[in-house]
Design an enzyme around this catalytic site. Structure first.
Site, short mmCIF file in Angstrom:
data_model
loop_
_atom_site.label_atom_id
_atom_site.label_comp_id
_atom_site.label_asym_id
_atom_site.label_seq_id
_atom_site.Cartn_x
_atom_site.Cartn_y
_atom_site.Cartn_z
N TYR A 1 44.97 8.68 -1.53
CA TYR A 1 44.60 7.42 -2.18
C TYR A 1 45.43 7.25 -3.44
CZ TYR A 1 41.35 3.92 -4.13
OH TYR A 1 40.78 2.79 -4.63
N GLY B 1 -2.89 -12.32 8.00
CA GLY B 1 -3.58 -11.46 8.96
C GLY B 1 -2.84 -11.33 10.28
N TYR C 1 40.82 19.79 0.51
CA TYR C 1 40.42 18.43 0.87
C TYR C 1 41.47 17.81 1.79
CZ TYR C 1 39.74 13.45 0.84
OH TYR C 1 39.56 12.15 1.26
N ALA D 1 53.86 27.88 -1.42
CA ALA D 1 52.69 27.74 -2.29
C ALA D 1 53.03 26.85 -3.48
CB ALA D 1 52.24 29.11 -2.78
N GLY E 1 -10.31 -0.41 12.99
CA GLY E 1 -11.28 -1.29 13.63
C GLY E 1 -12.05 -0.49 14.69
N ARG F 1 0.83 -1.22 0.00
CA ARG F 1 0.00 0.00 0.00
C ARG F 1 0.86 1.26 0.00
NH1 ARG F 1 -4.42 -1.14 4.64
NH2 ARG F 1 -2.79 -2.54 5.41
C1 UD1 Z 1 -5.19 -3.25 12.27
C2 UD1 Z 1 -6.33 -3.75 13.15
C3 UD1 Z 1 -7.36 -2.61 13.33
C4 UD1 Z 1 -6.64 -1.41 13.96
C5 UD1 Z 1 -5.43 -1.01 13.11
C6 UD1 Z 1 -4.64 0.05 13.85
C7 UD1 Z 1 -6.65 -6.13 12.70
C8 UD1 Z 1 -7.45 -7.16 11.99
N1 UD1 Z 1 -6.99 -4.87 12.48
O1 UD1 Z 1 -5.71 -2.94 10.99
O2 UD1 Z 1 -8.41 -3.03 14.19
O3 UD1 Z 1 -7.57 -0.33 14.05
O4 UD1 Z 1 -4.55 -2.13 12.90
O5 UD1 Z 1 -3.59 0.53 13.06
O6 UD1 Z 1 -5.75 -6.47 13.42
N2 UD1 Z 1 0.91 -7.69 9.90
C9 UD1 Z 1 1.68 -8.83 9.94
N3 UD1 Z 1 1.22 -9.93 9.33
C10 UD1 Z 1 0.02 -9.99 8.70
C11 UD1 Z 1 -0.76 -8.81 8.68
C12 UD1 Z 1 -0.29 -7.68 9.30
O7 UD1 Z 1 2.76 -8.85 10.50
O8 UD1 Z 1 -0.34 -11.05 8.17
C13 UD1 Z 1 1.44 -6.48 10.58
C14 UD1 Z 1 1.63 -5.32 9.63
O9 UD1 Z 1 2.96 -5.26 9.17
C15 UD1 Z 1 1.32 -4.13 10.51
C16 UD1 Z 1 0.37 -4.66 11.56
O10 UD1 Z 1 0.48 -6.06 11.51
O11 UD1 Z 1 2.49 -3.64 11.16
C17 UD1 Z 1 -1.08 -4.25 11.29
O12 UD1 Z 1 -1.48 -4.77 10.05
P1 UD1 Z 1 -2.32 -3.91 9.02
O13 UD1 Z 1 -2.56 -4.75 7.81
O14 UD1 Z 1 -1.71 -2.59 8.82
O15 UD1 Z 1 -3.69 -3.78 9.82
P2 UD1 Z 1 -4.80 -2.65 9.69
O16 UD1 Z 1 -5.60 -2.91 8.49
O17 UD1 Z 1 -4.17 -1.31 9.80
CA CA Z 2 -2.06 -0.58 9.83
#
Ligand code: UD1
Ligand code: CA
Length: 466
Positions: A387, A79, A366, A423, A140, A17
């Site tokens: 160098y 997720g 330099y 010089a 969220g 993104r």
């Molecule tokens: C998430 C929360 C949302 C909250 C928001 C705050 C969930 C489902 N949603 O949404 O409620 O309001 O953060 O900023 O948790 N990441 C991983 N692995 C994954 C997916 C994500 O490591 O498979 C990490 C991302 O790098 C990031 C963090 O988790 O640092 C949050 O993920 P992101 O996809 O940005 O979640 P949001 O959609 O922002």
């Molecule tokens: Ca986020």
């Protein structure tokens, strides 16, 4: 007894993104990766044991955090719940576990601490850090019960029209009881609009199991903001920049105009120092009192003493004493150490070079890999040829040395205390203390030479129209 505390930083997200080739959490706020901000907040909240959930390229994240962080890899990004699952084996059932997002760099250690206190006091299975936002789009939403307890978190894409009206949002940071979290993670499902395992569903799981889910409302809503896009990243930079500038103004730093000024979060500046437009201060930079820095200067990991002036210059990994002036248009490259009352003028470059107190290098010079004593004077256009195409060599210049204009120093070479170079001299042998080195072709005048070049004389005169 204090319960053990652990933190899990979610950092497996790619830069999709952000339209970035690097992992998202490496995108910077005030010149520092978001991931570093989040780790710092955890440490300042007193959490020593930190686990980072990385994606495909954990090696890219390592330089952004302390060596003591443990890494686990989430190979497929299914997720936030799936991400924490990757760390499950490292979670202590007897610990309190903070889960935080690597893309929410403004998280405040105070809030993490206060939320932890509430988590313990209320004996919650999970306590989320939430905030009230004017515009909750993309976050969220926190669904409360009539008695004020938390029922669930609903992601924007799964929310009903009325739930979308809720302004209380999940910051993405939580405290969990380790035992509850370990139990809950395998129970998460991906039955939602995004087909992902949501960590947020642990709240409803806790409530369903008759456990308590609590919420801590961050008093400063900015603390909850995350960066999913470049635009949001720029907003976070703006907020962090404001906070940093306000802190320095509060400490007596003079910033008459803020245009183009970027100051990193670790930078220290003494009172009565003036920071002028176009100045960027990064990393572990420290500036004493009574200085003028800028306009248009860049300092990175550099220490500057008191009462210095740095004008339109670029300093990296270097130190500068007191009452020293640099610039305009000069550069201190890494490993340079400049003493007190030194004058460095325009178009001077130092690399891995030290200058003693009261030394002057006024123009077009330099100096590389050199060690220079006190009270020396460098004329215009001195070059250290450090160098030879294969190796680099050091030059040593004693105290009170006078280096004439256009001197070339071909190291390894030493100029003794109180020595002089004429010089235009190329010095490739040591010069004893107090000696004058002259190494140049003796001048010869040829009388009437110009008159013999008649054709040339009919044409344009030297300097005329060229
Ligand atoms: C998430 C929360 C949302 C909250 C928001 C705050 C969930 C489902 N949603 O949404 O409620 O309001 O953060 O900023 O948790 N990441 C991983 N692995 C994954 C997916 C994500 O490591 O498979 C990490 C991302 O790098 C990031 C963090 O988790 O640092 C949050 O993920 P992101 O996809 O940005 O979640 P949001 O959609 O922002
Ligand atoms: Ca986020």
């Amino acid at each position: 007894m204090e319960r053990r505390r652990q933190a899990v930083i979610l950092a497996a997200g790619d830069g999709k993104r952000m339209k970035s080739d690097q992992p998202k959490v490496l995108c910077q706020v005030l010149g520092r990766p978001m991931l570093t901000w989040v780790e710092e907040a955890c440490r300042q909240a007193g959490i020593q044991e930190i686990i980072v959930v990385a994606g495909d390229r954990p090696e890219l994240l390592r330089p952004a955090v302390s060596e003591s962080c443990r890494f686990v890899q989430q190979r497929q990004r299914l997720g936030t719940g799936h991400a924490v699952l990757a760390a499950r084996e490292l979670l202590d059932p007897a610990a309190d576990v903070a889960v935080v997002c690597g893309d929410a760099p403004l998280l405040r250690p105070e809030d993490l601490k206060s939320a932890h206190a509430r988590h313990q006091q209320e004996q919650n299975a999970v306590t989320l850090l939430c905030a009230r936002l004017e515009d909750p789009t993309g976050y969220g939403r926190v669904v409360r019960r009539a008695d004020g307890g938390v029922d669930a978190i609903v992601e924007e894409r799964d929310a009903s029209a009325s739930q979308r009206q809720i302004q209380e949002v999940n910051s993405g940071a939580y405290w969990f009881s380790g035992a509850f979290l370990r139990d809950a993670l395998p129970q998460l499902t991906a039955q939602n609009a995004q087909g992902e395992y949501y960590l947020t569903d642990t709240v409803a799981l806790a409530v369903g199991a008759g456990l308590r889910a609590g919420a801590y409302l961050c008093p400063q809503p900015d603390a909850a903001l995350g960066a999913n896009s470049r635009r949001q990243l720029q907003q976070l930079n703006g907020i962090a920049r404001r906070q940093v500038l306000d802190r320095h103004l509060e400490n007596g730093v003079d910033i008459p105009l803020e245009d183009g000024i970027l100051i990193g979060p670790q930078v220290r500046i003494g009172p009565d120092t003036q920071i002028l437009p176009g100045t960027i201060l990064e990393g572990e930079t420290s500036i004493g009192p009574g200085c003028v820095i800028g306009p248009n200067s860049m300092l990175k990991n550099t220490t500057v003493g008191a009462f210095c002036q740095i004008k339109a210059s670029w300093l990296t990994d270097s130190t500068v004493g007191d009452h020293t002036t640099i610039g305009p248009f000069s550069q201190l490259r890494p490993g340079s150490h400049v003493g007190d009352h030194v004058k460095i003028g325009d178009f001077v470059e130092l690399k891995n070079t030290s200058l003693g107190d009261h030394t002057s290098v006024a123009h077009l010079t330099y100096l590389g890999d050199s060690q220079v004593g006190e009270w020396c004077n460098f004329g215009c256009g001195v070059v250290v040829a450090n160098y030879d195409g294969n190796h680099k060599y050091r030059t040593v210049v004693g105290d009170r040395v006078f280096v004439g204009c256009n001197t070339n120093l071909v190291p390894p070479v030493t100029l003794g205390d109180g020595s002089y170079t004429a010089a235009g001299t190329t010095v490739d042998q040591d010069v004893p203390a107090g000696a004058l080195a002259i190494g140049r072709v003796r001048q010869e005048n040829k009388p009437g030479w110009a008159d013999e070049h008649v054709a040339f004389k009919k044409g344009p005169q030297p300097g005329n129209g060229r």
